[in-house]
Enzyme design. Structure first.
Site, PDB file in Angstrom:
ATOM      1  N   LEU A  24       0.445  -1.549  -8.271  1.00  0.00           N
ATOM      2  CA  LEU A  24       0.726  -0.171  -8.675  1.00  0.00           C
ATOM      3  C   LEU A  24       1.120   0.709  -7.492  1.00  0.00           C
ATOM      4  CD1 LEU A  24      -2.207   0.444 -11.195  1.00  0.00           C
ATOM      5  CD2 LEU A  24       0.189   0.004 -11.748  1.00  0.00           C
ATOM      6  N   GLY A  25       0.531   0.452  -6.342  1.00  0.00           N
ATOM      7  CA  GLY A  25       0.835   1.276  -5.176  1.00  0.00           C
ATOM      8  C   GLY A  25       0.215   0.699  -3.935  1.00  0.00           C
ATOM      9  N   GLY A  27      -0.913   1.884   0.374  1.00  0.00           N
ATOM     10  CA  GLY A  27      -1.109   2.957   1.333  1.00  0.00           C
ATOM     11  C   GLY A  27      -1.732   2.413   2.598  1.00  0.00           C
ATOM     12  N   GLY A  28      -2.039   3.319   3.531  1.00  0.00           N
ATOM     13  CA  GLY A  28      -2.574   2.890   4.809  1.00  0.00           C
ATOM     14  C   GLY A  28      -3.965   2.298   4.716  1.00  0.00           C
ATOM     15  N   PHE A  29      -4.690   2.592   3.632  1.00  0.00           N
ATOM     16  CA  PHE A  29      -6.061   2.122   3.518  1.00  0.00           C
ATOM     17  C   PHE A  29      -6.207   0.963   2.541  1.00  0.00           C
ATOM     18  CE2 PHE A  29      -6.384   6.432   5.057  1.00  0.00           C
ATOM     19  CZ  PHE A  29      -7.349   6.328   6.033  1.00  0.00           C
ATOM     20  N   GLY A  30      -5.164   0.577   1.846  1.00  0.00           N
ATOM     21  CA  GLY A  30      -5.275  -0.538   0.919  1.00  0.00           C
ATOM     22  C   GLY A  30      -4.179  -0.532  -0.120  1.00  0.00           C
ATOM     23  N   THR A  32      -3.336  -0.927  -4.557  1.00  0.00           N
ATOM     24  CA  THR A  32      -3.877  -0.772  -5.907  1.00  0.00           C
ATOM     25  C   THR A  32      -3.070  -1.639  -6.855  1.00  0.00           C
ATOM     26  OG1 THR A  32      -4.541   1.502  -5.403  1.00  0.00           O
ATOM     27  CG2 THR A  32      -4.473   0.851  -7.714  1.00  0.00           C
ATOM     28  N   LYS A  49      -8.538  -1.515  -6.946  1.00  0.00           N
ATOM     29  CA  LYS A  49      -8.210  -1.034  -5.602  1.00  0.00           C
ATOM     30  C   LYS A  49      -8.755  -2.006  -4.571  1.00  0.00           C
ATOM     31  CE  LYS A  49      -8.198   3.310  -4.822  1.00  0.00           C
ATOM     32  NZ  LYS A  49      -6.777   3.501  -4.450  1.00  0.00           N
ATOM     33  N   ASP A 147      -7.956  14.352  -0.340  1.00  0.00           N
ATOM     34  CA  ASP A 147      -6.556  13.897  -0.412  1.00  0.00           C
ATOM     35  C   ASP A 147      -5.893  14.384  -1.696  1.00  0.00           C
ATOM     36  OD1 ASP A 147      -4.295  12.732   0.545  1.00  0.00           O
ATOM     37  OD2 ASP A 147      -4.811  10.686  -0.028  1.00  0.00           O
TER      38      ASP A 147
END
Length: 658
Positions: A24-25, A27-30, A32, A49, A147
């Site tokens: 689904l997406g 980012g810098g932290f993981g 999804t 996630k 965020d």
């Protein structure tokens, strides 16, 4: 390649129950994923996630595990709210962490906040109220989202309510692991443009979330991404001129939500929500407007251009008269429910470029004309934006006979003049008070103005006389005293003097820079960043302010960010020796010793008497096992600063390793 990449094609259920369907997406932290729960009947879908902390040791893993467990418990509590996804499960597999959350079907607000398209005030207020109501619950649980941004706000398809996702608390798991056990390290979590200054410094507050919601409102009513908004000399966002359709009351609420100083914002979501509730309903829920069809078709787009001069206002006798420079009169009346879906038909001769901006919030925002009849048939958008309201008799009030742009200017002139008079009076009173305070507090140490005629040889000042100085001159004198205190290694005293100088001359860049450096000396990097940012607001490329900010980031162990600042200084000011030296310091701290030597040698070539440069060069040479060269560099450092304990320890290490 990340170890998590094969999960997309893995047939092995994660946690023994979750089968990944698609990503689904990221980012810098993981990442999804959309997954299905094989343990429940019907295999319901969920959002999975995957967190990716950098695990370097068993201690780091243990710390990340504890943080993960703590943050998971927070998310379980937050899931009690209908507009926050429920946390279904959390687990660890192969030293990596996973959260299974309720999957929300809908679209993110990012798809609605289109660049260049302006929302009506009522629509923006409705969004902010929806978000703040959820945020009130979140803050009540003593949680800061950290965020809030369009992509983390989902408009749920089932009921069109806003759902908050992707809490920054989850990202804290990866951030804590990245700290590698260093409790002095602060990692800022959030998104540029939506993060206030204190959050960037790693010290978020509840009002940090209020700032983000306010920025969302500004983005909605201006159609401009926050990264493209300018700032005034005080660091406040400049946006009001981009939202002529917004009422003064709404602008005041948004202004307070996005204040630079967190102490000036609404302290809680409830307080901001209460302020929005005071805005009159009339300004919040506009009625639709319709143009009677004429020739070709038009479609409505929400952008900051008002179509007021092309409107014809019927008088009581039913006749109409146009006002303004647009030559294509159109009849104006209120639309009814039966009109929804009606196309808008202006004359063929109307040109979009003839529509001029207006400040009236009761007018429509923009019309894009479609000349081709074939293309026009494909556009069936109805005009439902802001309109003028009818009076009690049911008639639409006509504008004055003068051009509407002139009328708008005249309408606001008294208020502008009154504001200017109040501002001048306030400034005069403040200046007088400051001068009196200066004279009262320093009667024994008068300072003479170098430009004063009383100081001429023919007319010397009498003994003990106090020569009157302007606030600017007083600030300059205080700055000199503060710099001397800083040079004498008395940062506390310097701090007070810098603040006094700034109070007298708020645009004194050197005082902000000195304040930043003093705060760094006192190990107060968060405040130092604020002071350096203030200096950069007045002088964006000031090398000393940039270096001070880099030093503050280095104190926070935000080494990569500090390196970027130092590299910027070296690029903009290649003759600045300190920029190269600081760049070398950051590179050495990151373990990039060979690169550090290159930067340090450039700095030493420009200025050879920097103890920090020679000490860092020695450290880099020790890392590279060039011990004899390291001893030479460290001897030079100790020659310049015999009391440098770090250089002494490094020299001893290098000498023993030769």
């Amino acid at each position: 390649m990340s170890r998590s990449t094969p999960l997309l094609n893995s047939d092995k259920p994660l946690g023994g129950r979750y089968r990944v369907l698609r990503q689904l997406g990221t980012g810098g932290f993981g990442r999804t994923y959309l997954a299905e729960d094989l343990h429940l009947p019907g295999h319901p879908r969920c959002a999975l996630k995957h967190l990716k902390p950098q695990i370097n040791s068993d201690d780091t893993l243990s710390m990340a595990r504890r943080c993960f467990e703590t943050e998971a418990q927070v998310l379980y509590r937050l899931g009690d709210h209908d507009q926050i996804p429920r946390l279904l499960a959390h687990f660890e597999e192969d030293r990596e962490f996973y959260l299974a959350q309720e999957f929300i079907e809908g679209e993110s607000i990012a798809r609605e906040l289109v660049e260049g398209q302006v929302w009506s005030e009522g629509r923006a207020i409705a969004l902010l109220k929806d978000v703040l109501q959820v945020l009130s619950f979140v803050h009540g649980q003593q949680v800061i989202h950290r965020d809030l941004k369009p992509s983390n706000l989902i408009r749920r398809r089932a009921d069109q309510r806003i759902v908050l996702i992707d809490f920054g608390a989850v990202k804290q798991v990866s951030a804590q692991a990245a700290e590698a056990g260093n409790t002095n390290l602060t990692i800022s979590i959030g998104t540029q443009g939506y993060m206030p200054n204190e959050q960037i410094a790693g010290k978020p507050r509840f009002s940090s979330d209020i700032y983000a919601v306010g920025v969302l409102g500004v983005q909605a009513v201006t159609g401009v991404h926050p990264r493209r908004l300018g700032e005034d000399t005080r660091g406040e966002l400049e946006w009001q001129h981009l939202a002529p359709q917004a009422s003064l009351a709404f602008k005041e609420v948004l202004d307070r939500m996005v204040r630079y100083d967190f102490r000036d914002r609404y302290s809680t979501a409830d307080e901001a929500l209460a302020a929005l509730e005071t805005i009159p309903v009339e300004a919040e829920i506009p009625m639709p407007l319709e143009f009677v069809p004429s020739a070709s078709s038009a479609r409505i787009a929400d952008t900051p251009t008002a179509l007021t001069e092309s409107l014809v206002y019927p008088n009581s006798a039913g006749s109409s008269g146009a006002s303004g420079s647009v030559v294509a009169p159109m009849e104006l009346r209120e639309a009814t429910q039966d009109d929804i879906g009606t196309q808008i038909h202006p004359p063929l001769s109307l040109d979009e470029t003839m529509i001029r901006p207006q400040a009236d919030p009761t007018r429509v925002t923009r019309v894009e004309w479609v000349e081709s009849s074939t293309e026009a048939a494909d556009h069936t958008n109805v005009l439902t934006d802001v309109i003028p309201r009818r009076d009690d008799s049911g008639a639409i009030p006509a504008p004055p006979s003068t051009p509407s742009s002139s009328w708008q200017m005249l309408r606001w002139t008294p208020l502008v003049l009154l504001s200017a008079v109040v501002a001048i009076a306030t400034a005069t009173s403040l200046s007088s008070w400051l001068v009196v305070r200066w004279l009262e507090n320093r009667p024994a140490t008068p300072i003479s103005s170098p430009n004063s005629s009383n100081n001429s040889p023919s007319n010397p000042p009498s003994p003990g006389a106090v020569v009157s100085l302007t606030p600017t001159e007083q600030a300059a004198a205080l700055l000199t005293q503060a710099q001397q205190k800083a040079q004498d290694n008395r940062p506390d005293e310097a701090l007070s003097l810098y603040n006094e100088a700034i109070a007298l001359d708020p645009k004194l860049v050197e005082a902000y820079v000195g304040l930043c450096q003093a705060l760094n000396t006192l190990q107060r990097p968060e405040e130092a960043i604020v002071s350096c940012n203030d200096a950069l607001a007045y002088r964006p490329n000031d090398p000393d302010a940039q270096l001070g900010k880099g030093d503050a980031l280095l104190l926070q162990n935000r080494t990569y960010e500090a390196l970027q600042v130092y590299e910027s200084v070296s690029k903009q000011h290649p003759e600045n020796a300190n920029g190269w030296v600081k760049q070398g310091v950051a590179l050495q701290k990151l373990g990039r010793s060979s690169e550090a030597l290159v930067a340090l040698d450039k700095g030493i070539g420009l200025f050879r008497n920097s103890p920090e440069a020679w000490r860092t060069r020695g450290a880099a040479l020790v890392t590279l096992r060039r011990y004899s060269d390291a001893v030479i560099a460290l001897d030079k450092a100790l020659q310049l600063d015999p009391n440098d304990a770090a250089a002494k320890a490094l020299r001893q290490q290098a000498a023993q390793s030769r």
